[in-house]
Design a protein around this motif. Structure first.
Motif, PDB file in Angstrom:
ATOM      1  N   THR A 116      33.352 115.059  68.062  1.00  0.00           N
ATOM      2  CA  THR A 116      33.324 115.591  69.432  1.00  0.00           C
ATOM      3  C   THR A 116      34.691 115.449  70.093  1.00  0.00           C
ATOM      4  O   THR A 116      35.181 116.373  70.745  1.00  0.00           O
ATOM      5  CB  THR A 116      32.259 114.849  70.277  1.00  0.00           C
ATOM      6  OG1 THR A 116      30.981 115.038  69.682  1.00  0.00           O
ATOM      7  CG2 THR A 116      32.253 115.363  71.716  1.00  0.00           C
ATOM      8  N   ILE A 117      35.329 114.288  69.898  1.00  0.00           N
ATOM      9  CA  ILE A 117      36.607 114.010  70.559  1.00  0.00           C
ATOM     10  C   ILE A 117      37.700 114.965  70.108  1.00  0.00           C
ATOM     11  O   ILE A 117      38.505 115.433  70.931  1.00  0.00           O
ATOM     12  CB  ILE A 117      37.032 112.545  70.320  1.00  0.00           C
ATOM     13  CG1 ILE A 117      36.074 111.593  71.034  1.00  0.00           C
ATOM     14  CG2 ILE A 117      38.456 112.297  70.820  1.00  0.00           C
ATOM     15  CD1 ILE A 117      36.319 110.121  70.752  1.00  0.00           C
ATOM     16  N   ILE A 118      37.755 115.278  68.804  1.00  0.00           N
ATOM     17  CA  ILE A 118      38.854 116.133  68.326  1.00  0.00           C
ATOM     18  C   ILE A 118      38.770 117.555  68.880  1.00  0.00           C
ATOM     19  O   ILE A 118      39.760 118.301  68.816  1.00  0.00           O
ATOM     20  CB  ILE A 118      38.925 116.182  66.782  1.00  0.00           C
ATOM     21  CG1 ILE A 118      37.665 116.801  66.183  1.00  0.00           C
ATOM     22  CG2 ILE A 118      39.189 114.805  66.208  1.00  0.00           C
ATOM     23  CD1 ILE A 118      37.779 117.073  64.682  1.00  0.00           C
ATOM     24  N   LYS A 119      37.619 117.918  69.444  1.00  0.00           N
ATOM     25  CA  LYS A 119      37.460 119.260  70.016  1.00  0.00           C
ATOM     26  C   LYS A 119      37.791 119.296  71.510  1.00  0.00           C
ATOM     27  O   LYS A 119      37.812 120.362  72.118  1.00  0.00           O
ATOM     28  CB  LYS A 119      36.027 119.752  69.783  1.00  0.00           C
ATOM     29  CG  LYS A 119      35.698 119.964  68.309  1.00  0.00           C
ATOM     30  CD  LYS A 119      34.260 120.399  68.127  1.00  0.00           C
ATOM     31  CE  LYS A 119      33.942 120.612  66.645  1.00  0.00           C
ATOM     32  NZ  LYS A 119      32.527 120.982  66.429  1.00  0.00           N
ATOM     33  N   LEU A 120      38.028 118.132  72.083  1.00  0.00           N
ATOM     34  CA  LEU A 120      38.350 118.062  73.510  1.00  0.00           C
ATOM     35  C   LEU A 120      39.786 118.506  73.768  1.00  0.00           C
ATOM     36  O   LEU A 120      40.638 118.425  72.877  1.00  0.00           O
ATOM     37  CB  LEU A 120      38.176 116.625  74.015  1.00  0.00           C
ATOM     38  CG  LEU A 120      36.760 116.044  73.996  1.00  0.00           C
ATOM     39  CD1 LEU A 120      36.803 114.564  74.386  1.00  0.00           C
ATOM     40  CD2 LEU A 120      35.845 116.825  74.941  1.00  0.00           C
ATOM     41  N   ILE A 162      43.634 118.248  74.863  1.00  0.00           N
ATOM     42  CA  ILE A 162      44.576 117.153  74.632  1.00  0.00           C
ATOM     43  C   ILE A 162      44.578 116.173  75.797  1.00  0.00           C
ATOM     44  O   ILE A 162      44.639 114.951  75.612  1.00  0.00           O
ATOM     45  CB  ILE A 162      46.003 117.699  74.409  1.00  0.00           C
ATOM     46  CG1 ILE A 162      46.066 118.506  73.106  1.00  0.00           C
ATOM     47  CG2 ILE A 162      47.009 116.554  74.362  1.00  0.00           C
ATOM     48  CD1 ILE A 162      45.741 117.705  71.862  1.00  0.00           C
ATOM     49  N   GLU A 163      44.479 116.693  77.029  1.00  0.00           N
ATOM     50  CA  GLU A 163      44.497 115.823  78.213  1.00  0.00           C
ATOM     51  C   GLU A 163      43.328 114.840  78.190  1.00  0.00           C
ATOM     52  O   GLU A 163      43.476 113.662  78.541  1.00  0.00           O
ATOM     53  CB  GLU A 163      44.445 116.666  79.500  1.00  0.00           C
ATOM     54  CG  GLU A 163      45.642 117.557  79.748  1.00  0.00           C
ATOM     55  CD  GLU A 163      45.629 118.815  78.898  1.00  0.00           C
ATOM     56  OE1 GLU A 163      44.577 119.112  78.278  1.00  0.00           O
ATOM     57  OE2 GLU A 163      46.680 119.490  78.835  1.00  0.00           O
ATOM     58  N   GLU A 164      42.150 115.321  77.780  1.00  0.00           N
ATOM     59  CA  GLU A 164      40.969 114.465  77.697  1.00  0.00           C
ATOM     60  C   GLU A 164      41.122 113.424  76.587  1.00  0.00           C
ATOM     61  O   GLU A 164      40.735 112.259  76.743  1.00  0.00           O
ATOM     62  CB  GLU A 164      39.720 115.309  77.442  1.00  0.00           C
ATOM     63  CG  GLU A 164      39.294 116.160  78.618  1.00  0.00           C
ATOM     64  CD  GLU A 164      38.924 115.306  79.830  1.00  0.00           C
ATOM     65  OE1 GLU A 164      38.186 114.311  79.653  1.00  0.00           O
ATOM     66  OE2 GLU A 164      39.385 115.621  80.939  1.00  0.00           O
ATOM     67  N   GLN A 165      41.690 113.842  75.465  1.00  0.00           N
ATOM     68  CA  GLN A 165      41.924 112.916  74.366  1.00  0.00           C
ATOM     69  C   GLN A 165      42.900 111.813  74.782  1.00  0.00           C
ATOM     70  O   GLN A 165      42.731 110.645  74.410  1.00  0.00           O
ATOM     71  CB  GLN A 165      42.475 113.664  73.146  1.00  0.00           C
ATOM     72  CG  GLN A 165      41.470 114.572  72.479  1.00  0.00           C
ATOM     73  CD  GLN A 165      41.970 115.110  71.148  1.00  0.00           C
ATOM     74  OE1 GLN A 165      42.602 114.391  70.370  1.00  0.00           O
ATOM     75  NE2 GLN A 165      41.693 116.386  70.887  1.00  0.00           N
ATOM     76  N   GLN A 166      43.899 112.189  75.573  1.00  0.00           N
ATOM     77  CA  GLN A 166      44.874 111.206  76.052  1.00  0.00           C
ATOM     78  C   GLN A 166      44.220 110.184  76.980  1.00  0.00           C
ATOM     79  O   GLN A 166      44.560 108.996  76.957  1.00  0.00           O
ATOM     80  CB  GLN A 166      46.026 111.917  76.757  1.00  0.00           C
ATOM     81  CG  GLN A 166      46.932 112.683  75.804  1.00  0.00           C
ATOM     82  CD  GLN A 166      47.986 113.512  76.523  1.00  0.00           C
ATOM     83  OE1 GLN A 166      47.856 113.830  77.714  1.00  0.00           O
ATOM     84  NE2 GLN A 166      49.038 113.875  75.800  1.00  0.00           N
ATOM     85  N   ILE A 190      41.042 109.228  76.837  1.00  0.00           N
ATOM     86  CA  ILE A 190      40.240 108.365  75.965  1.00  0.00           C
ATOM     87  C   ILE A 190      41.133 107.343  75.278  1.00  0.00           C
ATOM     88  O   ILE A 190      40.789 106.163  75.182  1.00  0.00           O
ATOM     89  CB  ILE A 190      39.479 109.211  74.920  1.00  0.00           C
ATOM     90  CG1 ILE A 190      38.414 110.073  75.627  1.00  0.00           C
ATOM     91  CG2 ILE A 190      38.847 108.320  73.857  1.00  0.00           C
ATOM     92  CD1 ILE A 190      37.740 111.075  74.730  1.00  0.00           C
ATOM     93  N   ARG A 191      42.303 107.814  74.834  1.00  0.00           N
ATOM     94  CA  ARG A 191      43.254 106.906  74.183  1.00  0.00           C
ATOM     95  C   ARG A 191      43.693 105.801  75.139  1.00  0.00           C
ATOM     96  O   ARG A 191      43.762 104.627  74.779  1.00  0.00           O
ATOM     97  CB  ARG A 191      44.465 107.680  73.683  1.00  0.00           C
ATOM     98  CG  ARG A 191      45.496 106.791  72.970  1.00  0.00           C
ATOM     99  CD  ARG A 191      46.742 107.597  72.599  1.00  0.00           C
ATOM    100  NE  ARG A 191      47.711 106.737  71.956  1.00  0.00           N
ATOM    101  CZ  ARG A 191      47.768 106.492  70.656  1.00  0.00           C
ATOM    102  NH1 ARG A 191      46.879 107.051  69.848  1.00  0.00           N
ATOM    103  NH2 ARG A 191      48.685 105.705  70.148  1.00  0.00           N
ATOM    104  N   ALA A 192      43.984 106.175  76.396  1.00  0.00           N
ATOM    105  CA  ALA A 192      44.427 105.204  77.402  1.00  0.00           C
ATOM    106  C   ALA A 192      43.352 104.152  77.650  1.00  0.00           C
ATOM    107  O   ALA A 192      43.644 102.954  77.780  1.00  0.00           O
ATOM    108  CB  ALA A 192      44.785 105.925  78.700  1.00  0.00           C
ATOM    109  N   GLU A 193      42.085 104.595  77.711  1.00  0.00           N
ATOM    110  CA  GLU A 193      40.976 103.659  77.922  1.00  0.00           C
ATOM    111  C   GLU A 193      40.824 102.711  76.736  1.00  0.00           C
ATOM    112  O   GLU A 193      40.573 101.513  76.901  1.00  0.00           O
ATOM    113  CB  GLU A 193      39.669 104.435  78.141  1.00  0.00           C
ATOM    114  CG  GLU A 193      39.558 105.095  79.499  1.00  0.00           C
ATOM    115  CD  GLU A 193      39.610 104.093  80.647  1.00  0.00           C
ATOM    116  OE1 GLU A 193      38.925 103.044  80.543  1.00  0.00           O
ATOM    117  OE2 GLU A 193      40.355 104.332  81.605  1.00  0.00           O
ATOM    118  N   ARG A 194      40.980 103.250  75.528  1.00  0.00           N
ATOM    119  CA  ARG A 194      40.883 102.416  74.332  1.00  0.00           C
ATOM    120  C   ARG A 194      42.007 101.381  74.296  1.00  0.00           C
ATOM    121  O   ARG A 194      41.797 100.239  73.884  1.00  0.00           O
ATOM    122  CB  ARG A 194      40.929 103.300  73.074  1.00  0.00           C
ATOM    123  CG  ARG A 194      39.643 104.085  72.833  1.00  0.00           C
ATOM    124  CD  ARG A 194      39.811 105.109  71.727  1.00  0.00           C
ATOM    125  NE  ARG A 194      40.158 104.471  70.454  1.00  0.00           N
ATOM    126  CZ  ARG A 194      39.269 103.985  69.602  1.00  0.00           C
ATOM    127  NH1 ARG A 194      37.982 104.052  69.876  1.00  0.00           N
ATOM    128  NH2 ARG A 194      39.663 103.450  68.465  1.00  0.00           N
TER     129      ARG A 194
END
Length: 348
Positions: A312-316, A318-322, A324-328
């Motif tokens: 699911t994440i790889i289809k989001l 780039i801004e949304e993936q970034q 998620i990365r920041a939260e992780r």
């Protein structure tokens, strides 16, 4: 006029490198070598090798430290003689044994990386825990097979659990570790009380056995032996001499190939559907990058991902993936660890 200094690092992206190697018109030879030797100035040695080998279009991963060199790489077949001559330019590399890959598609490495490290093989041990000049007896494939038939012999796989999972010698003990730095104390514990037994150690190309055998001898084990040249050379010897292969399955390798087949046996299964499979992959979601076994059907269904979440994440965007990365990163969840891989990944 000043002479332009050569670039001492790779400056191209993966996509460009993949395209370049796909278009090569020549064959490549994948090879590995290691040697424990006192290197006075690793940085100078590193720069000299990079300058020399980049000119020969060598690609691979090489680690250099004061204690020696550990290298896996591929060489264009037309440059093979020039490459072998370059080894003779250094006392460190003269007559060093070369282990040539069993299976080779010529695409094992995309770029040349040479790094200076504290150790060529991270073991998590104090230098006083072993002496690499006092190692076990090196065995040929024939000798190895002979000793394996002795019921009083203990065979030890010095590799990680994910390597052992897809291929190993029959009946071998495995430390079930994620990294080599976890192996030595675990192996010592598993062998406790067997200090007088004949110990047979093996790994991919031999380098991990050098340290393990030295460590065990330091710890009081009397009869320590190791497979000369590791699984790679064992496969060549049994083929050349017509010997029985006591290794079953695939030999895991740390390059783009992921493995080279030694026997036709498939001894592991897909972590998603349970079907017989021994093909490793890294999760397509780069911030996960989990290493796991995935069959072709599941690869297509899950688009190369280890879970529905990653798919699911790889289809989001780039801004949304970034985000998620920041939260992780805030939660300290970044950083790939093989130990996070469950024994079996189930479909969501």
């Amino acid at each position: 006029m000043k002479t332009k200094k050569p670039t001492l690092f790779n400056k191209y992206g993966r996509e460009e490198l993949e395209k370049e190697i796909q278009n090569e018109s020549f064959k490549r030879i994948t090879v590995s070598l290691y040697r424990y030797v006192d290197i006075k100035n690793p940085q100078i040695f590193r720069d000299e090798l990079f300058t020399k080998w980049i000119e020969l279009n060598v690609r691979g991963r090489i680690y250099i430290a004061h204690e020696g060199i550990n290298a896996q790489f591929s060489v264009p077949e037309p440059n093979w003689e020039k490459f072998t001559r370059s080894l003779e330019d250094y006392d460190y590399l003269k007559d060093v044994p070369l282990k040539i890959a069993v299976e080779d598609d010529g695409k094992s490495f995309l770029k040349l990386t040479i790094k200076v490290r504290k150790k060529i093989l991270a073991d998590g041990m104090d230098d006083n825990s072993y002496d690499t000049s006092n190692v076990g007896k090196h065995l040929t494939a024939s000798e190895w097979n002979k000793y394996m038939d002795d019921p009083n012999t203990i065979v030890v796989d010095v590799r990680n659990h994910y390597e052992h999972e897809i291929g190993h010698f029959k009946g071998a003990l495995c430390a079930e570790s994620d990294t080599f730095r976890e192996d030595l104390p675990k192996i010592k514990e598993k062998l406790k009380g067997n200090e007088d037994k004949k110990i047979l150690l093996y790994c991919t190309g031999g380098i991990r056995c050098e340290k393990t055998s030295a460590f065990l001898r330091h710890e009081g084990f009397q009869d320590v032996n190791q497979l000369h040249g590791g699984i790679i050379d064992y496969a060549r010897q049994i083929d050349k001499e017509g010997l029985e292969s006591k290794f079953i399955g695939k030999n895991f390798v740390f390059d783009e190939r992921r493995g080279e087949r030694i026997s036709d046996d498939i001894i592991s299964s897909c972590h998603q559907c349970g079907e017989p499979c021994d093909d490793h992959t890294n999760c397509e979601y780069l911030d996960c990058n989990m290493l796991f076994i995935q069959c072709s059907n599941c690869k297509e269904e899950h688009e190369g991902c280890c879970s529905e979440e990653c798919k699911t994440i790889i289809k989001l965007p780039i801004e949304e993936q970034q985000k998620i990365r920041a939260e992780r990163e805030k939660k300290g969840l970044m950083g790939y660890k093989k130990s996070l891989r469950p024994k079996k990944i189930t479909k969501n």
